[in-house]
Scaffold this motif. Structure first.
Motif, PDB file in Angstrom:
ATOM      1  N   ALA A   1      -4.861  14.551 -20.807  1.00 34.54           N
ATOM      2  CA  ALA A   1      -4.435  13.348 -20.092  1.00 34.54           C
ATOM      3  C   ALA A   1      -5.616  12.569 -19.529  1.00 34.54           C
ATOM      4  O   ALA A   1      -5.525  11.349 -19.347  1.00 34.54           O
ATOM      5  CB  ALA A   1      -3.466  13.731 -18.965  1.00 34.54           C
TER       6      ALA A   1
ATOM      7  N   GLY B   1      -6.818  10.236 -22.246  1.00 32.12           N
ATOM      8  CA  GLY B   1      -5.937   9.110 -22.521  1.00 32.12           C
ATOM      9  C   GLY B   1      -4.521   9.453 -22.125  1.00 32.12           C
ATOM     10  O   GLY B   1      -4.186  10.629 -21.943  1.00 32.12           O
ATOM     11  N   SER B   2      -3.682   8.439 -21.979  1.00 31.93           N
ATOM     12  CA  SER B   2      -2.305   8.667 -21.552  1.00 31.93           C
ATOM     13  C   SER B   2      -1.564   9.563 -22.538  1.00 31.93           C
ATOM     14  O   SER B   2      -1.629   9.370 -23.747  1.00 31.93           O
ATOM     15  CB  SER B   2      -1.563   7.324 -21.430  1.00 31.93           C
TER      16      SER B   2
ATOM     17  N   ALA C   1       1.967  10.525 -23.733  1.00 29.62           N
ATOM     18  CA  ALA C   1       3.344  10.026 -23.689  1.00 29.62           C
ATOM     19  C   ALA C   1       4.243  10.881 -24.579  1.00 29.62           C
ATOM     20  O   ALA C   1       3.794  11.437 -25.584  1.00 29.62           O
ATOM     21  CB  ALA C   1       3.392   8.568 -24.146  1.00 29.62           C
TER      22      ALA C   1
ATOM     23  N   GLN D   1      -5.132  14.386 -29.496  1.00 25.94           N
ATOM     24  CA  GLN D   1      -5.243  13.283 -28.544  1.00 25.94           C
ATOM     25  C   GLN D   1      -6.182  12.204 -29.075  1.00 25.94           C
ATOM     26  O   GLN D   1      -5.937  11.004 -28.896  1.00 25.94           O
ATOM     27  CB  GLN D   1      -5.721  13.806 -27.188  1.00 25.94           C
TER      28      GLN D   1
ATOM     29  N   SER E   1      -0.092  11.955 -29.007  1.00 31.18           N
ATOM     30  CA  SER E   1       0.114  12.595 -27.706  1.00 31.18           C
ATOM     31  C   SER E   1       1.379  13.446 -27.671  1.00 31.18           C
ATOM     32  O   SER E   1       1.443  14.448 -26.953  1.00 31.18           O
ATOM     33  CB  SER E   1       0.162  11.539 -26.598  1.00 31.18           C
TER      34      SER E   1
ATOM     35  N   ALA F   1       5.196   9.992 -19.415  1.00 28.16           N
ATOM     36  CA  ALA F   1       3.766   9.913 -19.717  1.00 28.16           C
ATOM     37  C   ALA F   1       2.977  10.496 -18.551  1.00 28.16           C
ATOM     38  O   ALA F   1       3.464  10.550 -17.420  1.00 28.16           O
ATOM     39  CB  ALA F   1       3.342   8.470 -19.968  1.00 28.16           C
ATOM     40  N   LEU F   2       1.757  10.937 -18.860  1.00 26.59           N
ATOM     41  CA  LEU F   2       0.849  11.432 -17.830  1.00 26.59           C
ATOM     42  C   LEU F   2      -0.304  10.457 -17.667  1.00 26.59           C
ATOM     43  O   LEU F   2      -0.932  10.065 -18.652  1.00 26.59           O
ATOM     44  CB  LEU F   2       0.294  12.812 -18.219  1.00 26.59           C
ATOM     45  N   THR F   3      -0.581  10.090 -16.440  1.00 31.52           N
ATOM     46  CA  THR F   3      -1.711   9.209 -16.159  1.00 31.52           C
ATOM     47  C   THR F   3      -2.933  10.063 -15.815  1.00 31.52           C
ATOM     48  O   THR F   3      -2.837  11.288 -15.680  1.00 31.52           O
ATOM     49  CB  THR F   3      -1.394   8.288 -14.978  1.00 31.52           C
ATOM     50  N   ARG F   4      -4.071   9.413 -15.624  1.00 30.35           N
ATOM     51  CA  ARG F   4      -5.287  10.145 -15.275  1.00 30.35           C
ATOM     52  C   ARG F   4      -5.183  10.755 -13.876  1.00 30.35           C
ATOM     53  O   ARG F   4      -5.747  11.814 -13.607  1.00 30.35           O
ATOM     54  CB  ARG F   4      -6.498   9.223 -15.381  1.00 30.35           C
TER      55      ARG F   4
ATOM     56  N   GLU G   1      -2.419  11.901 -12.521  1.00 32.61           N
ATOM     57  CA  GLU G   1      -1.591  13.097 -12.698  1.00 32.61           C
ATOM     58  C   GLU G   1      -2.366  14.188 -13.423  1.00 32.61           C
ATOM     59  O   GLU G   1      -2.131  15.377 -13.196  1.00 32.61           O
ATOM     60  CB  GLU G   1      -0.320  12.721 -13.449  1.00 32.61           C
TER      61      GLU G   1
END
Length: 326
Positions: A89, A92-93, A95, A240, A245, A303-306, A308
């Protein structure tokens, strides 16, 4: 001590390379036998990539080192959904689609919960059979879901791409030009290599733990788990980078599912009826909490952000003090 460390590292290298050839040889053989690409993707490749965890833990349990075996599976489960997913993550995101969150991910979390509870109760042949039955049911569910809708095409395409790719260290010949006998021989030699690597890693890791007066579960949770999870880390980073993802999420949660059910079954059956080793409450709870945390973060926005990702990495950093205090 230094010699044992070198032997353990050698075992890890042999284990990683041999597992690569075992999975590739098995998947290409299944493809030549005209087995459905969906089955190849879900069963052959899915189970195969978790082979290092299964065999290392099985060999350890057969030697009576059940603490190392349980620590390896628990460590791999925690590491996959904190450190590895967090690194992915950060790059990059990450999802996923809603149906993965509704079906595959909850199934994997349920598998971790079941393994955590039975590991706390004590893995034995009885609990091993229970985990094996649950594993068979989970595989049937995964194959059935994979045959439905777009996931059928996605899994089939991923399986085809995997079988066409070379191993990390491979012969410089295209797969289509290799003789028919090569892939079965590759798979058998890969299995033999995994067993030799597992034996080297387990025997020397256990001896190092004894020399340092460190509980086996700590060695299993840290060094051994990190080593056997290297294939997942490499696969995740590569997926990734290609922007796949959803494959990242499926690979990591799928690894936890197979680790918990099939790996737990192997440990239980190999431990024997006299085994008394039980996972600490803190270790079992940590497995459940990290799986639930990753699931919750993915459900929030699919989705996971940076940010998170940093939460997951922080969770991994907290697991060791929790384990040491137990």
């Amino acid at each position: 001590m230094l010699f044992r460390i070198l032997l353990a590292v050698a075992g890890l290298v042999v284990l990683t390379l041999a597992a690569d050839h075992l999975v590739l040889g098995s998947s290409r053989l299944a493809q030549r036998l005209r087995i459905s690409p969906v089955v190849v993707g879900v069963v052959v490749i899915g189970l195969g990539t978790s082979t290092p965890e299964f065999l290392v833990s099985g060999v350890a349990a057969a030697h009576g080192d059940t603490g190392l075996a349980v620590g390896n599976i628990a460590g791999s489960n925690i590491l996959n959904l904190t450190l590895v997913l967090g690194i992915a993550a950060l790059a990059g995101s990450v999802a996923v689609t809603s149906h993965v969150i509704r079906r595959e991910v909850p199934l994997a979390v349920a598998a971790v919960v079941l393994f955590s509870f039975l590991a706390w109760v004590g893995l034995s042949p009885v609990t091993g059979v229970a985990l094996a039955v649950a594993g068979v049911c989970a595989v049937f569910a995964l194959v059935r879901w994979a045959r439905e809708g777009r996931s059928n095409e996605d899994v089939a395409e991923e399986a085809t791409e995997f079988t066409q790719a070379p191993a990390t260290v491979d012969v410089p010949v295209q797969a289509s030009r290799l003789p028919a006998w090569f892939e079965p021989v590759r798979a058998v030699l890969g299995l033999a290599g995994v067993l030799v690597g597992a034996q080297l890693l387990v025997s020397n890791a256990s001896a190092i733990a004894t020399d340092l007066a460190v509980p086996q579960v700590i060695i299993g949770f840290t060094v051994v788990a990190l080593g056997t999870s290297l294939p997942e880390l490499v696969t995740t980073v590569q997926a990734q980078r290609r922007g796949e993802s959803e494959l990242v999420v499926g690979n990591l949660f799928g690894s936890n599912l197979f680790n918990s059910l099939v790996g737990g079954a192997v440990v239980g059956l190999a431990s024997g009826p006299a085994a008394t080793e039980r996972a600490a409450v803190a270790l079992s709870v940590t497995m459940i909490l990290t799986a639930g945390l990753a699931w919750m973060l993915l459900r929030r926005g699919l989705a996971l952000t940076r940010v998170e990702a940093l939460v997951l990495l922080g969770a991994y950093a907290l697991t060791m003090p929790l384990l040491l205090s137990s």
